[in-house]
Write a protein that holds these residues in place. Structure first.
Motif, short mmCIF file in Angstrom:
data_model
loop_
_atom_site.label_atom_id
_atom_site.label_comp_id
_atom_site.label_asym_id
_atom_site.label_seq_id
_atom_site.Cartn_x
_atom_site.Cartn_y
_atom_site.Cartn_z
N VAL A 10 0.85 -1.19 0.00
CA VAL A 10 0.00 0.00 0.00
C VAL A 10 0.89 1.24 0.00
CG1 VAL A 10 -1.77 1.28 1.26
CG2 VAL A 10 -1.78 -1.23 1.28
N PRO A 11 0.68 2.14 -0.94
CA PRO A 11 1.50 3.36 -0.95
C PRO A 11 1.38 4.11 0.37
CG PRO A 11 0.08 3.23 -2.90
CD PRO A 11 -0.36 2.15 -1.97
N GLU A 12 2.51 4.62 0.84
CA GLU A 12 2.51 5.37 2.11
C GLU A 12 1.80 6.70 1.94
OE1 GLU A 12 5.97 6.50 4.69
OE2 GLU A 12 6.48 4.41 4.25
N LYS A 13 0.95 7.04 2.93
CA LYS A 13 0.26 8.31 2.91
C LYS A 13 1.23 9.44 3.26
CE LYS A 13 -4.52 7.05 4.02
NZ LYS A 13 -5.62 7.25 5.00
N LYS A 14 1.07 10.57 2.60
CA LYS A 14 1.88 11.74 2.94
C LYS A 14 1.37 12.32 4.25
CE LYS A 14 3.44 16.22 1.16
NZ LYS A 14 4.85 15.98 1.46
N THR A 15 2.27 12.63 5.15
CA THR A 15 1.88 13.19 6.45
C THR A 15 2.70 14.44 6.75
OG1 THR A 15 3.48 11.81 7.65
CG2 THR A 15 1.23 10.93 7.38
N TRP A 16 2.14 15.26 7.64
CA TRP A 16 2.81 16.46 8.14
C TRP A 16 2.77 16.40 9.66
CZ3 TRP A 16 -0.53 16.16 4.13
CH2 TRP A 16 -0.13 16.66 2.89
N SER A 17 3.82 16.86 10.30
CA SER A 17 3.84 16.75 11.77
C SER A 17 4.36 18.03 12.40
CB SER A 17 4.71 15.58 12.21
OG SER A 17 6.06 15.79 11.83
N ILE A 18 3.94 18.22 13.64
CA ILE A 18 4.49 19.29 14.48
C ILE A 18 4.35 18.81 15.92
CG2 ILE A 18 2.28 20.53 14.47
CD1 ILE A 18 4.03 23.12 14.76
N GLY A 19 5.46 18.75 16.64
CA GLY A 19 5.41 18.20 18.00
C GLY A 19 4.91 16.76 17.97
N THR A 20 3.93 16.45 18.80
CA THR A 20 3.37 15.10 18.84
C THR A 20 2.19 14.94 17.88
OG1 THR A 20 1.87 15.70 20.65
CG2 THR A 20 4.03 14.83 21.26
N LEU A 21 1.83 15.99 17.17
CA LEU A 21 0.70 15.94 16.24
C LEU A 21 1.16 15.50 14.86
CD1 LEU A 21 -0.97 19.33 17.23
CD2 LEU A 21 -1.84 17.05 17.79
N VAL A 22 0.45 14.53 14.28
CA VAL A 22 0.74 14.05 12.93
C VAL A 22 -0.56 14.09 12.13
CG1 VAL A 22 1.59 12.14 11.51
CG2 VAL A 22 2.57 12.54 13.79
N TYR A 23 -0.52 14.69 10.95
CA TYR A 23 -1.72 14.85 10.12
C TYR A 23 -1.52 14.15 8.77
CZ TYR A 23 -2.39 18.90 13.25
OH TYR A 23 -2.51 19.72 14.33
N ASP A 24 -2.56 13.44 8.32
CA ASP A 24 -2.62 13.09 6.92
C ASP A 24 -3.39 14.20 6.21
OD1 ASP A 24 -5.30 12.69 7.50
OD2 ASP A 24 -5.19 10.50 7.42
N ARG A 25 -3.62 14.06 4.92
CA ARG A 25 -4.26 15.13 4.16
C ARG A 25 -5.65 15.48 4.69
NH1 ARG A 25 -2.35 17.14 -0.39
NH2 ARG A 25 -0.99 15.33 -0.67
N LYS A 26 -6.41 14.44 5.06
CA LYS A 26 -7.77 14.66 5.55
C LYS A 26 -7.75 15.41 6.88
CE LYS A 26 -11.97 12.22 7.00
NZ LYS A 26 -12.61 10.89 7.21
N ALA A 27 -6.89 14.96 7.81
CA ALA A 27 -6.82 15.59 9.13
C ALA A 27 -6.33 17.04 9.02
CB ALA A 27 -5.90 14.79 10.05
N LEU A 28 -5.39 17.26 8.10
CA LEU A 28 -4.88 18.61 7.90
C LEU A 28 -5.97 19.53 7.34
CD1 LEU A 28 -2.16 20.17 8.15
CD2 LEU A 28 -1.86 19.76 5.70
N THR A 29 -6.78 19.00 6.44
CA THR A 29 -7.89 19.79 5.88
C THR A 29 -8.89 20.16 6.96
OG1 THR A 29 -7.64 18.67 3.74
CG2 THR A 29 -9.73 19.80 4.16
N ILE A 30 -9.21 19.20 7.83
CA ILE A 30 -10.16 19.46 8.93
C ILE A 30 -9.59 20.54 9.86
CG2 ILE A 30 -11.24 18.47 10.99
CD1 ILE A 30 -11.42 15.82 9.41
N LEU A 31 -8.30 20.42 10.18
CA LEU A 31 -7.66 21.43 11.04
C LEU A 31 -7.76 22.82 10.41
CD1 LEU A 31 -5.75 22.19 13.47
CD2 LEU A 31 -3.86 21.86 11.85
N PHE A 32 -7.42 22.91 9.13
CA PHE A 32 -7.46 24.20 8.44
C PHE A 32 -8.87 24.78 8.45
CE2 PHE A 32 -3.51 24.77 5.60
CZ PHE A 32 -2.68 24.33 6.62
N VAL A 33 -9.88 23.94 8.20
CA VAL A 33 -11.26 24.42 8.18
C VAL A 33 -11.67 24.96 9.54
CG1 VAL A 33 -13.67 23.69 7.97
CG2 VAL A 33 -12.00 22.96 6.26
N LEU A 34 -11.33 24.23 10.61
CA LEU A 34 -11.69 24.68 11.96
C LEU A 34 -11.01 25.99 12.32
CD1 LEU A 34 -11.54 21.24 13.83
CD2 LEU A 34 -13.60 22.60 13.41
N LEU A 35 -9.72 26.09 12.02
CA LEU A 35 -9.01 27.33 12.33
C LEU A 35 -9.50 28.48 11.45
CD1 LEU A 35 -5.36 26.01 12.83
CD2 LEU A 35 -6.92 26.84 14.59
#
Length: 456
Positions: A10-35
């Motif tokens: 399975v291809p690895e999902k692209k992720t972004w992290s800061i501190g203990t937080l790790v986001y995939d594309r979906k989680a990052l989109t949700i974060l951006f929408v909330l902020l």
């Protein structure tokens, strides 16, 4: 030779992290929408209430000096007193809700009460006058507007620095430029819509505007606080609790941090650069009135500039991520310095005013986009809020002195608001000199590629 992929790989999902937080594309989109929801209501508050409050105070007989005192110097003085404690406590606070969100939640009802008070200012002024018959209705209105504005500013001051610190804690730093580009788009969309359709009527119907903004703000900020999740933070270092007050600790830290030549240059640059955009922006609506320009026309020019800035915001964010906000700020400040120098001489009628207003808003908007990630790229992340309040405290002292002084000078000059453009241009020139001096020091600490902020 490359190993063959298995059938079930399975291809690895692209992720972004800061501190203990790790986001995939979906989680990052949700974060951006909330902020962005939080920023939407923040922008609604910031872009609507200040200009209306300024006009209301003026309509009840306030001077430029009083306007500057009430809308700038007094809130800034409160920030100077409150900021060190809020920043210090926020960096060290630990709870199941995180270290930033509880402060934003506490500030929301305070801000709401201030806005509702301004919405009911006409009724409250009449009530005050009935208790003090010797007081004119205008004086009573000025008292009510001043008191409710201060209550409002207390809530804003608590949440403002902490909101940026929350972004610094939860948004991956490699995306900060683009993130703030999106923030600017939301903010400008609100500003463009309001100034185009409603600004011409807001002065006469301020009760509705303040009440609607208060309700929308309370709902939006609360929703953001409930659904945005902070990560885990390292334990707080204990340093003899109970022996010193929070003020003493915070100002001791201010003294240590500001004793560094590097930080003195950094704070000087950030403070003066932040002042560049304020003189002409503070009095521009009053300049329009002096020239006989209707608030409807004024609002439409502002909305056109916001729409242009909205188109530029995301490309500017990408530019910042690629070239660093420090360099981008210098370019934008240089352009603004030249533009305001021209405006000081060139504005004399409705057309020249419209050109100056349009250019001012676009260039200032570009600055607020490219400078948004600047402190996050310069301050240590672990104590971001605390470092931020050092510069904020120093800036507050200058705000308290500068704005009433400028208001007094404008009163004495017969309200020659073109002087505000000259003040902006002079501050821009000083900023460029400070930038050259700071950039040399910045390179000593690693420069664009390897910068590491010194800590105390």
């Amino acid at each position: 030779m490359t190993a063959p992929q298995t059938e079930n790989a399975v291809p690895e999902k692209k992720t972004w992290s800061i501190g203990t937080l790790v986001y995939d594309r979906k989680a990052l989109t949700i974060l951006f929408v909330l902020l962005l929801i939080g920023d939407l209501v923040w922008a609604l508050r910031a872009r609507t209430l200040g200009p209306i409050a300024q006009l209301l105070l003026k309509n009840h007989g306030s001077s430029d000096f009083f306007n500057a005192l009430m809308l700038s110097s007094i809130p800034t003085a409160m920030g100077m007193l409150m900021g060190p404690v809020i920043g210090y406590k926020s960096d060290r606070y630990r709870s199941k809700w995180g270290r930033r969100i509880p402060f934003i939640m506490i500030s929301t009802p305070i801000t709401f009460v201030g806005m509702i008070g301004m919405a009911a200012s006409k009724y409250l002024a009449g009530l005050l006058q009935s208790f003090c018959p010797s007081m004119t209705l205008d004086v009573a209105a000025l008292w009510i507007l001043s008191i409710t504005w201060i209550i409002f500013e207390v809530g804003v001051l608590v949440s403002a620095g902490v909101f940026n610190a929350l972004i610094n804690d939860v948004v991956p730093h490699s995306l900060l430029g683009r993130f703030f580009g999106l923030f600017r788009i939301v903010s400008l969309l609100v500003g463009a819509g309001f100034t185009y359709w409603f600004f011409g009527y807001a002065e006469a119907h301020h009760e509705v505007v303040f009440a609607v903004v208060a309700v929308v703000y309370a709902i939006g900020i609360t929703a953001m606080c409930i659904f945005v999740k902070e990560g885990e933070y390292p334990p707080v270092e204990q340093g003899g609790p109970g022996r010193r007050s929070n003020f003493a600790i915070a100002f001791e830290y201010l003294k240590k941090c500001s004793s560094s030549p590097f930080y003195w240059l950094m704070f000087s640059l950030i403070i003066v650069m932040g002042f560049v955009w304020m003189p002409s922006g503070t009095f521009i609506a009053l300049y329009a009135k002096k020239l006989g320009i209707s608030m409807d026309y004024y609002g439409k020019i502002v909305s056109y500039s916001y729409m242009t800035s909205m188109i530029l915001a995301y490309p500017l964010g990408m530019w910042v991520d690629k070239f660093h906000p420090l360099r981008c700020c210098a370019v934008v400040t240089g352009i603004y310095t030249v533009m305001t120098f021209w405006a000081g001489f060139g504005v004399h009628d409705q057309t020249s005013f419209a050109i100056a207003l349009y250019l001012q808003n676009i260039i200032a908007g570009a600055y607020w986009t490219v400078s948004s990630p600047l402190q996050m790229r310069l301050f240590p992340r672990s104590q971001f809020a605390q470092y931020g309040i050092v510069g904020g405290t120093l800036s507050s002292i200058l705000h308290i002195l500068a704005y009433p002084l400028l208001g007094k000078l404008l009163d004495a000059s017969g309200h020659k608001y073109e002087y505000a453009f000259f003040a902006a241009s002079a501050l821009g020139a000083v900023t460029l000199v400070l930038w050259v001096l700071f950039y040399r020091k910045f390179n000593e600490y690693g420069g664009l590629k390897n910068y590491k902020a010194p800590e105390f």
